[in-house]
Design a protein around this motif. Structure first.
Motif, mmCIF file in Angstrom:
data_model
loop_
_atom_site.group_PDB
_atom_site.id
_atom_site.type_symbol
_atom_site.label_atom_id
_atom_site.label_comp_id
_atom_site.label_asym_id
_atom_site.label_seq_id
_atom_site.Cartn_x
_atom_site.Cartn_y
_atom_site.Cartn_z
ATOM 1 N N LEU A 25 -11.189 -8.070 -4.291
ATOM 2 C CA LEU A 25 -11.717 -6.721 -4.105
ATOM 3 C C LEU A 25 -11.010 -5.968 -2.980
ATOM 4 O O LEU A 25 -10.849 -4.750 -3.052
ATOM 5 N N ARG A 26 -10.597 -6.665 -1.932
ATOM 6 C CA ARG A 26 -10.100 -6.003 -0.731
ATOM 7 C C ARG A 26 -8.583 -5.834 -0.673
ATOM 8 O O ARG A 26 -8.104 -4.999 0.093
ATOM 9 N N MET A 27 -7.829 -6.602 -1.420
ATOM 10 C CA MET A 27 -6.375 -6.531 -1.318
ATOM 11 C C MET A 27 -5.852 -5.242 -1.944
ATOM 12 O O MET A 27 -6.411 -4.732 -2.907
ATOM 13 N N PRO A 28 -4.736 -4.725 -1.409
ATOM 14 C CA PRO A 28 -4.283 -3.394 -1.808
ATOM 15 C C PRO A 28 -3.519 -3.302 -3.124
ATOM 16 O O PRO A 28 -3.479 -2.236 -3.730
ATOM 17 N N ASP A 29 -2.880 -4.366 -3.582
ATOM 18 C CA ASP A 29 -2.115 -4.252 -4.823
ATOM 19 C C ASP A 29 -2.247 -5.522 -5.662
ATOM 20 O O ASP A 29 -2.858 -6.498 -5.258
ATOM 21 N N THR A 30 -1.674 -5.473 -6.829
ATOM 22 C CA THR A 30 -1.791 -6.554 -7.798
ATOM 23 C C THR A 30 -1.257 -7.875 -7.263
ATOM 24 O O THR A 30 -1.869 -8.922 -7.455
ATOM 25 N N PHE A 31 -0.142 -7.827 -6.593
ATOM 26 C CA PHE A 31 0.520 -9.059 -6.154
ATOM 27 C C PHE A 31 -0.291 -9.795 -5.093
ATOM 28 O O PHE A 31 -0.412 -11.018 -5.133
#
Length: 124
Positions: A25-31
């Motif tokens: 939920l918190r990470m900024p991008d797909t990777f």
């Protein structure tokens, strides 16, 4: 005593699985989402299965096989997903400073890419 140890393993696994959900939920991008989900779920699943082995000693062989399966498939599947996301040019977060795959692809072509996200191919 065995049940307490099993419960502690299951609790630790549940904490890692919860942190994987929060990371997604918190990470900024797909990777970064793929990485946070994979690493935490791999360890969380292994801890939960180890805790179950303490509760049910007769299932230990099957649970060890399940742990082995998780160890082999989670990293491979996350690598395949992230490679596919890269190839369809899924955008990276602007704070990404190094794109190692762009450097690898440029090395194969004989040219050196610009540093940072600037070497990333843009979507058309």
């Amino acid at each position: 005593m065995i049940e307490i140890i099993g419960s502690l393993f299951i609790l630790a696994g549940a904490i890692f699985l919860f942190s994987a959900g929060v990371g997604i939920l918190r990470m900024p991008d797909t990777f970064t989402r793929i990485q946070s989900g994979t690493k935490a779920t791999t360890l969380g699943n292994m801890l939960v299965l180890t805790g179950l082995a303490f509760y049910h000693p007769g299932w230990t062989f099957k649970l060890v096989l399940a742990i082995y399966f998780v160890l082999m498939t989670n990293p491979i599947s996350s690598h395949a997903l992230s490679r596919a996301a890269y190839r369809i040019r899924t955008p990276m977060t602007p704070s990404t400073s190094v794109d190692m795959l762009a450097e690898d692809e440029a090395g194969e072509a004989g040219a050196k890419p610009p540093a940072g996200n600037a070497g990333r191919r843009k979507r058309s």
